[in-house]
Design a protein around this motif. Sequence first.
Motif, PDB file in Angstrom:
ATOM      1  N   TYR A   1       0.837  -1.205   0.000  1.00 47.70           N
ATOM      2  CA  TYR A   1       0.000   0.000   0.000  1.00 47.70           C
ATOM      3  C   TYR A   1       0.871   1.253   0.000  1.00 47.70           C
ATOM      4  O   TYR A   1       0.742   2.130  -0.852  1.00 47.70           O
ATOM      5  CB  TYR A   1      -0.905  -0.026   1.233  1.00 47.70           C
ATOM      6  CG  TYR A   1      -1.810   1.164   1.389  1.00 47.70           C
ATOM      7  CD1 TYR A   1      -2.993   1.255   0.655  1.00 47.70           C
ATOM      8  CD2 TYR A   1      -1.493   2.183   2.255  1.00 47.70           C
ATOM      9  CE1 TYR A   1      -3.818   2.338   0.806  1.00 47.70           C
ATOM     10  CE2 TYR A   1      -2.314   3.272   2.411  1.00 47.70           C
ATOM     11  CZ  TYR A   1      -3.484   3.340   1.689  1.00 47.70           C
ATOM     12  OH  TYR A   1      -4.306   4.423   1.838  1.00 47.70           O
ATOM     13  N   PHE A   2       1.813   1.305   0.947  1.00 46.39           N
ATOM     14  CA  PHE A   2       2.690   2.477   0.995  1.00 46.39           C
ATOM     15  C   PHE A   2       3.689   2.460  -0.144  1.00 46.39           C
ATOM     16  O   PHE A   2       4.094   3.516  -0.643  1.00 46.39           O
ATOM     17  CB  PHE A   2       3.396   2.538   2.353  1.00 46.39           C
ATOM     18  CG  PHE A   2       2.455   2.867   3.472  1.00 46.39           C
ATOM     19  CD1 PHE A   2       2.004   4.167   3.638  1.00 46.39           C
ATOM     20  CD2 PHE A   2       1.995   1.887   4.324  1.00 46.39           C
ATOM     21  CE1 PHE A   2       1.098   4.476   4.645  1.00 46.39           C
ATOM     22  CE2 PHE A   2       1.101   2.184   5.330  1.00 46.39           C
ATOM     23  CZ  PHE A   2       0.652   3.483   5.491  1.00 46.39           C
TER      24      PHE A   2
ATOM     25  N   ASN B   1       2.983   1.462  -3.118  1.00 48.65           N
ATOM     26  CA  ASN B   1       2.245   2.033  -4.251  1.00 48.65           C
ATOM     27  C   ASN B   1       2.249   3.556  -4.199  1.00 48.65           C
ATOM     28  O   ASN B   1       2.407   4.206  -5.223  1.00 48.65           O
ATOM     29  CB  ASN B   1       0.792   1.549  -4.225  1.00 48.65           C
ATOM     30  CG  ASN B   1       0.659   0.172  -4.799  1.00 48.65           C
ATOM     31  OD1 ASN B   1       1.560  -0.294  -5.494  1.00 48.65           O
ATOM     32  ND2 ASN B   1      -0.444  -0.490  -4.495  1.00 48.65           N
ATOM     33  N   ILE B   2       2.064   4.090  -2.998  1.00 49.50           N
ATOM     34  CA  ILE B   2       2.031   5.555  -2.870  1.00 49.50           C
ATOM     35  C   ILE B   2       3.376   6.139  -3.269  1.00 49.50           C
ATOM     36  O   ILE B   2       3.457   7.096  -4.059  1.00 49.50           O
ATOM     37  CB  ILE B   2       1.650   5.956  -1.433  1.00 49.50           C
ATOM     38  CG1 ILE B   2       0.217   5.533  -1.141  1.00 49.50           C
ATOM     39  CG2 ILE B   2       1.808   7.444  -1.225  1.00 49.50           C
ATOM     40  CD1 ILE B   2      -0.178   5.667   0.295  1.00 49.50           C
TER      41      ILE B   2
ATOM     42  N   ILE C   1       4.037   8.636  -6.404  1.00 52.87           N
ATOM     43  CA  ILE C   1       4.626   9.979  -6.299  1.00 52.87           C
ATOM     44  C   ILE C   1       5.865  10.070  -7.178  1.00 52.87           C
ATOM     45  O   ILE C   1       6.083  11.070  -7.881  1.00 52.87           O
ATOM     46  CB  ILE C   1       4.960  10.284  -4.822  1.00 52.87           C
ATOM     47  CG1 ILE C   1       3.665  10.445  -4.029  1.00 52.87           C
ATOM     48  CG2 ILE C   1       5.786  11.549  -4.700  1.00 52.87           C
ATOM     49  CD1 ILE C   1       3.857  10.558  -2.563  1.00 52.87           C
TER      50      ILE C   1
ATOM     51  N   LEU D   1       4.850  10.377 -10.815  1.00 49.74           N
ATOM     52  CA  LEU D   1       4.282  11.702 -11.089  1.00 49.74           C
ATOM     53  C   LEU D   1       5.383  12.746 -11.193  1.00 49.74           C
ATOM     54  O   LEU D   1       5.376  13.602 -12.086  1.00 49.74           O
ATOM     55  CB  LEU D   1       3.296  12.104  -9.997  1.00 49.74           C
ATOM     56  CG  LEU D   1       1.975  11.331  -9.945  1.00 49.74           C
ATOM     57  CD1 LEU D   1       1.118  11.853  -8.825  1.00 49.74           C
ATOM     58  CD2 LEU D   1       1.232  11.439 -11.244  1.00 49.74           C
TER      59      LEU D   1
ATOM     60  N   GLY E   1       7.163  12.495 -14.492  1.00 49.71           N
ATOM     61  CA  GLY E   1       6.402  13.155 -15.556  1.00 49.71           C
ATOM     62  C   GLY E   1       6.530  14.659 -15.472  1.00 49.71           C
ATOM     63  O   GLY E   1       6.729  15.340 -16.486  1.00 49.71           O
ATOM     64  N   MET E   2       6.455  15.184 -14.239  1.00 48.27           N
ATOM     65  CA  MET E   2       6.535  16.639 -14.096  1.00 48.27           C
ATOM     66  C   MET E   2       7.908  17.159 -14.474  1.00 48.27           C
ATOM     67  O   MET E   2       8.039  18.263 -15.005  1.00 48.27           O
ATOM     68  CB  MET E   2       6.188  17.044 -12.668  1.00 48.27           C
ATOM     69  CG  MET E   2       4.694  16.996 -12.421  1.00 48.27           C
ATOM     70  SD  MET E   2       4.265  17.378 -10.747  1.00 48.27           S
ATOM     71  CE  MET E   2       4.549  19.125 -10.706  1.00 48.27           C
TER      72      MET E   2
ATOM     73  N   THR F   1       7.920  17.435 -18.373  1.00 49.67           N
ATOM     74  CA  THR F   1       7.214  18.613 -18.902  1.00 49.67           C
ATOM     75  C   THR F   1       7.865  19.904 -18.433  1.00 49.67           C
ATOM     76  O   THR F   1       7.917  20.883 -19.173  1.00 49.67           O
ATOM     77  CB  THR F   1       5.740  18.602 -18.478  1.00 49.67           C
ATOM     78  OG1 THR F   1       5.677  18.342 -17.088  1.00 49.67           O
ATOM     79  CG2 THR F   1       4.960  17.567 -19.219  1.00 49.67           C
ATOM     80  N   GLY F   2       8.406  19.882 -17.197  1.00 53.57           N
ATOM     81  CA  GLY F   2       9.088  21.071 -16.702  1.00 53.57           C
ATOM     82  C   GLY F   2      10.303  21.397 -17.548  1.00 53.57           C
ATOM     83  O   GLY F   2      10.594  22.566 -17.823  1.00 53.57           O
TER      84      GLY F   2
ATOM     85  N   TYR G   1      10.594  20.729 -20.730  1.00 55.68           N
ATOM     86  CA  TYR G   1      10.071  21.346 -21.961  1.00 55.68           C
ATOM     87  C   TYR G   1       9.721  22.814 -21.711  1.00 55.68           C
ATOM     88  O   TYR G   1       9.999  23.682 -22.530  1.00 55.68           O
ATOM     89  CB  TYR G   1       8.815  20.619 -22.445  1.00 55.68           C
ATOM     90  CG  TYR G   1       9.101  19.391 -23.247  1.00 55.68           C
ATOM     91  CD1 TYR G   1       9.923  19.458 -24.358  1.00 55.68           C
ATOM     92  CD2 TYR G   1       8.539  18.173 -22.929  1.00 55.68           C
ATOM     93  CE1 TYR G   1      10.197  18.344 -25.098  1.00 55.68           C
ATOM     94  CE2 TYR G   1       8.810  17.045 -23.662  1.00 55.68           C
ATOM     95  CZ  TYR G   1       9.633  17.136 -24.751  1.00 55.68           C
ATOM     96  OH  TYR G   1       9.901  16.043 -25.494  1.00 55.68           O
ATOM     97  N   PHE G   2       9.100  23.059 -20.546  1.00 56.97           N
ATOM     98  CA  PHE G   2       8.681  24.431 -20.219  1.00 56.97           C
ATOM     99  C   PHE G   2       9.881  25.361 -20.192  1.00 56.97           C
ATOM    100  O   PHE G   2       9.847  26.461 -20.741  1.00 56.97           O
ATOM    101  CB  PHE G   2       7.978  24.429 -18.861  1.00 56.97           C
ATOM    102  CG  PHE G   2       7.493  25.771 -18.421  1.00 56.97           C
ATOM    103  CD1 PHE G   2       6.328  26.292 -18.939  1.00 56.97           C
ATOM    104  CD2 PHE G   2       8.196  26.513 -17.501  1.00 56.97           C
ATOM    105  CE1 PHE G   2       5.880  27.526 -18.549  1.00 56.97           C
ATOM    106  CE2 PHE G   2       7.749  27.747 -17.112  1.00 56.97           C
ATOM    107  CZ  PHE G   2       6.588  28.256 -17.640  1.00 56.97           C
TER     108      PHE G   2
ATOM    109  N   HIS H   1      12.722  25.056 -21.686  1.00 56.91           N
ATOM    110  CA  HIS H   1      13.393  25.219 -22.972  1.00 56.91           C
ATOM    111  C   HIS H   1      12.459  25.641 -24.079  1.00 56.91           C
ATOM    112  O   HIS H   1      12.792  25.532 -25.257  1.00 56.91           O
ATOM    113  CB  HIS H   1      14.100  23.926 -23.356  1.00 56.91           C
ATOM    114  CG  HIS H   1      15.186  23.569 -22.405  1.00 56.91           C
ATOM    115  ND1 HIS H   1      14.981  22.754 -21.321  1.00 56.91           N
ATOM    116  CD2 HIS H   1      16.470  23.963 -22.331  1.00 56.91           C
ATOM    117  CE1 HIS H   1      16.098  22.655 -20.643  1.00 56.91           C
ATOM    118  NE2 HIS H   1      17.018  23.373 -21.223  1.00 56.91           N
ATOM    119  N   SER H   2      11.267  26.143 -23.703  1.00 58.18           N
ATOM    120  CA  SER H   2      10.277  26.419 -24.743  1.00 58.18           C
ATOM    121  C   SER H   2      10.673  27.610 -25.599  1.00 58.18           C
ATOM    122  O   SER H   2      10.313  27.682 -26.765  1.00 58.18           O
ATOM    123  CB  SER H   2       8.923  26.675 -24.101  1.00 58.18           C
ATOM    124  OG  SER H   2       9.027  27.787 -23.257  1.00 58.18           O
TER     125      SER H   2
ATOM    126  N   GLY I   1      13.103  26.293 -28.321  1.00 58.77           N
ATOM    127  CA  GLY I   1      12.645  25.236 -29.212  1.00 58.77           C
ATOM    128  C   GLY I   1      11.221  25.387 -29.699  1.00 58.77           C
ATOM    129  O   GLY I   1      10.613  24.412 -30.085  1.00 58.77           O
TER     130      GLY I   1
END
Lengths: 354, 158
Positions: free
Chosen positions: B3-4, B6-7, B11, B14, B17-18, B21-22, B24-25, B27-28, B31
């Motif tokens: 359970y823990f 999985n948490i 995290i 996530l 992923g951030m 995208t961060g 990309y942000f 270097h936007s 590019g």
Amino acid sequence: MNISLSITKNIHEWLFSIMPEGIASITEMVLIAVVYLAIFAVAGLYLVLLERKVAAWFQLRIGPNRVGWWGLLQTMADALKLVSKELTGTERADKFLYNLAPYFVIVSSLMALAVFPFSQEFHAFDINIGVLFLMAISSIGVIGILLGGWSSNNKFALIGAMRSGVQTISYELSVGLSLLTMVLVTGSLQLSEIIEVQKNGWLIVQGHIPAVIAFMIYMIAGTAETNRAPFDLVEAESELGAGFHTEYSGMKFAYFFLAEFINMFIIAAIAATIFFGGWLSPFGITESIPLLGVVWFLGKTLVIVFLMMWFRWTFPRLRIDQLLTLEWKYLLPLNLLNLILMALVVWLNLTIQF
Amino acid sequence: MSYFGNIAKGIKTLLTGMSVTGNYFLHSRKGAITQQYPDNRETLKMFDRFRGEVVMPHDENNEHTCTGCQKCEIACPNGSIEIIWDRQLDPETGKKKKMIDKHIYHLGMCTMCGLCIEACPTDAILWAQNFENSVYDRSYLTKVLNKPGSKVKAGIED
């Protein structure tokens, strides 16, 4: 009238000197309401612009840059266009509720703005149950969404509205409990009092581990409260058209749209006030200039708004069962555990204070 | 315990992923892929694989490499290509030989599938990267690809 309207003392005294007391306080309230409406209608529009710009940068695009310098008038032009558009509706829609729904949404989100302390002086309504008031008002908005979805006589709108009901009822719990965790430290629900407590260090520092957990839970649940991605099942474009506001057009659509962004601002403002000290500057560096409180408050709020936009453009949308699993099996038990942890921290005086 | 676990895993993923995208942000500005089209008309260069329209390249002697084999016409699924051909006397050998009169290409019917270009054995037709194809009358969309007075390049049929 025990409402302390303390925005500008000069206007206050001037009004009371030329009018009888009752009329003066009503005039004052109307003035403040108009000022707030004007400020936040424009602020909402600029949040939309910010969202579009940030989305563009996340996707390696440029974003709106034609209307005005750097696209700054883009959303103004959009709003003007929406005002001039025809208000359409479906046949056999429940006309009364259909027309009422947008006002529920926009009024509830504007009401919540009244209790925020933008700086020490700029604080319209310092109610002693501030946090409770915020929680109560921000959950009224869902009635507007349910009404809009129900009365538009459209399957997509109905499904979107029902999803919104499920989502808001579930996540309301987590928002409330995570704020309750912080109230254990402050010992007060009044927002000015909460900020007073944070002069010894922001609550996220004071409450250290349980405060960080509470902040994470609050951000997840708050994002779900505003129906934004990754919790935007309510208006999942690929599944439901536009969800509950499929059948709305013109200014009524704009109300829903504006309310969504003002709600985002509210969620971020609550986080800034309760976890990051509101208008307090870090280590009190600008304590001598009270006016800078507004800058600090807006700065903190916009950082959290940016965080929510970052969530939106990173995470994929959850399925409805995943949404409910996340709330009932993960966030809620963790939140209750966290509440006990925070109670222990406060009881044993383990909070960090400067 | 899962359970823990999985948490923690949730995290971690996530945050991964951030961070993507961060990145990309941040270097936007460098590019940004947006082309601000009418402003950069002079400098805008479409990428090589862009399918604008079918053209027949001619060299400096006004010679193309189309032998009139009609494979493109057969390959075209919606009849965008019509070849008007004729048997004429070849001035060099004195024999009768198939030669194209007009290679007609209906841009308005073309779906840019590229089957004609794949079918061409002599690479006589190619994709052009031109994308400004709007005209005021439909008849302008019917194009004759071989230039007037052009002839097939010598030795291409061997």
